[in-house]
Design a protein around this motif. Structure first.
Motif, PDB file in Angstrom:
ATOM      1  N   SER A  47       0.822  -1.210   0.000  1.00 32.72           N
ATOM      2  CA  SER A  47       0.000   0.000   0.000  1.00 32.72           C
ATOM      3  C   SER A  47       0.856   1.259   0.000  1.00 32.72           C
ATOM      4  N   LEU A  69      -6.861  -5.991  -7.434  1.00 30.96           N
ATOM      5  CA  LEU A  69      -7.768  -4.858  -7.257  1.00 30.96           C
ATOM      6  C   LEU A  69      -7.349  -3.961  -6.097  1.00 30.96           C
ATOM      7  N   ASP A  70      -6.780  -4.568  -5.043  1.00 32.31           N
ATOM      8  CA  ASP A  70      -6.361  -3.747  -3.910  1.00 32.31           C
ATOM      9  C   ASP A  70      -5.261  -2.777  -4.322  1.00 32.31           C
ATOM     10  N   ALA A 117      -6.935  -0.016  -6.534  1.00 32.33           N
ATOM     11  CA  ALA A 117      -7.755   0.903  -5.745  1.00 32.33           C
ATOM     12  C   ALA A 117      -6.898   1.865  -4.938  1.00 32.33           C
ATOM     13  N   GLY A 118      -5.719   1.408  -4.492  1.00 28.86           N
ATOM     14  CA  GLY A 118      -4.878   2.257  -3.658  1.00 28.86           C
ATOM     15  C   GLY A 118      -3.900   3.122  -4.418  1.00 28.86           C
ATOM     16  N   PHE A 143     -17.226  -9.704  -6.878  1.00 30.19           N
ATOM     17  CA  PHE A 143     -16.309  -8.718  -6.304  1.00 30.19           C
ATOM     18  C   PHE A 143     -17.148  -7.540  -5.830  1.00 30.19           C
ATOM     19  N   ASP A 144     -16.533  -6.677  -5.080  1.00 31.56           N
ATOM     20  CA  ASP A 144     -17.200  -5.489  -4.559  1.00 31.56           C
ATOM     21  C   ASP A 144     -17.081  -4.373  -5.594  1.00 31.56           C
ATOM     22  N   SER A 182     -17.728  -1.373  -5.401  1.00 27.55           N
ATOM     23  CA  SER A 182     -17.194  -0.122  -4.859  1.00 27.55           C
ATOM     24  C   SER A 182     -15.676  -0.060  -4.985  1.00 27.55           C
ATOM     25  N   ILE A 183     -15.023  -1.236  -5.023  1.00 27.37           N
ATOM     26  CA  ILE A 183     -13.570  -1.244  -5.223  1.00 27.37           C
ATOM     27  C   ILE A 183     -13.246  -0.714  -6.618  1.00 27.37           C
ATOM     28  N   LEU A 184     -14.011  -1.167  -7.627  1.00 32.87           N
ATOM     29  CA  LEU A 184     -13.800  -0.649  -8.986  1.00 32.87           C
ATOM     30  C   LEU A 184     -14.064   0.848  -9.047  1.00 32.87           C
ATOM     31  N   GLN A 185     -15.104   1.274  -8.360  1.00 31.48           N
ATOM     32  CA  GLN A 185     -15.446   2.695  -8.384  1.00 31.48           C
ATOM     33  C   GLN A 185     -14.375   3.553  -7.730  1.00 31.48           C
ATOM     34  N   GLY A 186     -13.467   2.901  -6.984  1.00 29.18           N
ATOM     35  CA  GLY A 186     -12.359   3.638  -6.386  1.00 29.18           C
ATOM     36  C   GLY A 186     -11.304   4.050  -7.392  1.00 29.18           C
TER      37      GLY A 186
END
Length: 520
Positions: free
Chosen positions: A354, A377-378, A381-382, A404-405, A407-411
């Motif tokens: 991260s 994806l993590d 997203a970061g 998958f979530d 909201s992670i893509l939307q990040g």
């Protein structure tokens, strides 16, 4: 009546009545000689007897003491370590941290009991045994720092004229350092890396005054850089690649907002490197040097070849890696040939991702990130927003797992939602470009079956679609960009969108050189 005065009154009344009783018991015919009462001072002792053999202690120790008064009460104790500054306490034990030098030191502890034979009034200065002990202890009820009438105080009486003392030979405890288990370096990386360690000191972690860093040669004292003693994680970063031997920025706690003012010299680019870390305490004692990585393990630091990074987030064994490498070497007159880097992330993962990953991406200006249906994806997203905000531009060829979530893509992607996935996209499926804004994009045709495909509903405010499936295979869009032309996304592996030879390469070239304005 004030409590100390009341105690003295009762004590003296008791002695007076005892004297009268003895007088009467002796008969009326004998003469009585009145003997004035003289208060006896208390006596003090330590739980360790004076003739005990005192061995070298850790510099954090507990001392116990006691007091006894044959004709009254012990109300407290005065103690000192330097025979000059005396402190009052009602306790009979305490734990002390003795700050000392690297050499052995002997401290002498002195303590003296005081009794209750005070004068019944508050004394602003108490002198006993030729020592000015300062004002009598009191409870500062109003917090003004001075005694006020009515506040409770300790009425100091006699003090033991022979304070008990005991020498304590103290040996300083050097700090101890060990590797944070999350610090697992890949065999190679770009010149951004995060390191973590644990450091402690039996004398108290606050006694660690500095962490010392040096690259490659622990005997090169002139290259040692000291950082604050409470730091347990740093990121080393190089951004100037003009030379092969460079100095690295030190990001305290991995933050770009807390860059140490002194850089760390001696990093070798395109070479093996090693970081040495040790802790130093306020006495000058040091821990051993911690080697990162350990002896026998290499960490090779690669010098970036240019501004472009091909990020391989693909785990399926097929020809994808060859396709992207060949494409970048040949498109636009081979302008990128020999001027881009490839990072196979599944073979070279970085610790503290991260922190390390976003900073590594920012070494580059352009990125092509390709994945199969299990992308990181993590990481995206970061890192992607930070990369874009720093001026970076990125092209995604990415598929997703069945669940998958969103909201992670939307990040990191400008989408409102996605469609459900289809198990397989059959060969020869066609992707048509948006005719109003992207009519110069080639029509793409898929090769082979592609699993778990879905399309997307981009944000109407922050995105523009550029590819749709023909024949209503899926609603929504399979390709879109943000309105700033900093991010292009296609939800299929481009290596499988080359049914018409050269079209996938043409799409990549248009995005990189025309939309992003890439200049190698």
């Amino acid at each position: 009546m004030n409590r100390p005065v009341l105690i003295n009154f009762i004590r003296r009344r008791y002695l007076y009545l005892s004297f009268i009783f003895l007088l009467l018991a002796g008969g009326c015919t004998e003469d009585v000689t009145e003997v004035p009462y003289v208060n006896k001072p208390p006596k003090t002792g330590l739980f360790l007897s004076p003739d005990s053999v005192i061995s070298q202690q850790a510099s954090r120790l507990k001392v116990n003491w006691w007091g006894d008064d044959s004709d009254g009460l012990v109300v407290g104790f005065y103690f000192t370590w330097d025979n000059t500054n005396w402190s009052f306490t009602t306790r009979k034990d305490s734990t002390f941290s003795l700050q000392i030098g690297a050499a052995d030191t002997i401290y002498t502890f002195r303590v003296a009991a005081v009794d209750d034979a005070g004068n019944g009034v508050f004394d602003a200065s108490v002198v006993r045994n030729g020592i000015n002990l300062g004002p009598e202890p009191f409870e500062d009820a109003n917090g003004n720092g001075v005694y006020d009438a009515g506040e409770v105080f300790v009425d100091i009486g006699a003090m033991d004229p022979n304070p008990v003392s005991l020498p304590f030979p103290i040996k300083n405890s050097a700090p101890v350092i060990s590797l944070n288990t999350l610090t697992v370096l890949p065999d190679s990386s770009y010149p951004v890396m995060t390191f973590g360690w644990n450091a402690s000191d039996i004398d108290g972690d606050q006694t660690i005054s500095a962490i010392e860093l040096v690259l490659n040669d622990s005997t090169a004292s002139g290259n040692i850089v000291s950082i604050p003693g409470n730091i347990r994680l740093i990121t080393l970063r190089v951004q100037n690649f003009a030379f092969n031997t460079v100095s690295a920025e030190i990001l305290l706690n991995g933050l770009e907002t807390t860059i140490h003012p002194v850089t760390l010299p001696g990093m070798q680019l395109d070479a093996v490197n090693r970081l040495f870390v040790r802790a130093r305490d306020i006495s000058g004692a040091t821990s051993r040097y911690l080697s990162i990585p350990d002896a026998g393990i290499n960490w090779y630091v690669k010098k970036p070849k240019g501004q472009f990074l091909l990020f391989d987030d693909y785990t399926i064994i097929d020809d994808a890696a060859d396709f992207y490498s060949r494409t970048l070497h040949t498109i636009n007159g081979s302008q990128l040939s020999g001027k881009f880097d490839t990072w196979d992330y599944n073979r070279s993962k970085v610790p503290f991702s991260s922190v390390t990953f976003p900073l590594t991406l920012k070494l580059f200006k352009y990125v092509l990130w390709y994945s199969d249906t299990n992308p990181s994806l993590d990481l995206a997203a970061g890192a992607v927003k930070k990369f874009n905000d720093a001026g970076g531009k990125i092209l995604f060829s990415m598929s997703f797992p069945s669940t998958f979530d969103v909201s992670i893509l939307q990040g990191f992607l400008p989408i409102d939602s996605t469609t459900n996935f289809i198990n397989f996209l059959f060969p020869n499926s066609q992707l048509n470009p948006d005719s109003t804004r992207f009519s110069d994009f080639p029509v793409l045709t898929t090769v082979g079956s592609i699993p778990r495909v879905r399309s997307f509903y981009p944000s109407t405010e922050f995105a523009r679609p550029f590819y749709k499936f023909a024949s209503g295979i899926l609603p929504g869009d399979i390709g879109f960009t943000d309105t700033a032309d900093r991010l292009y996304f296609i939800g299929l592996p481009l290596s499988k969108c080359n049914g018409t030879a050269g079209t996938a390469e043409q799409f990549i070239s248009k995005v990189l050189f025309e939309k992003f304005g890439l200049t190698p």
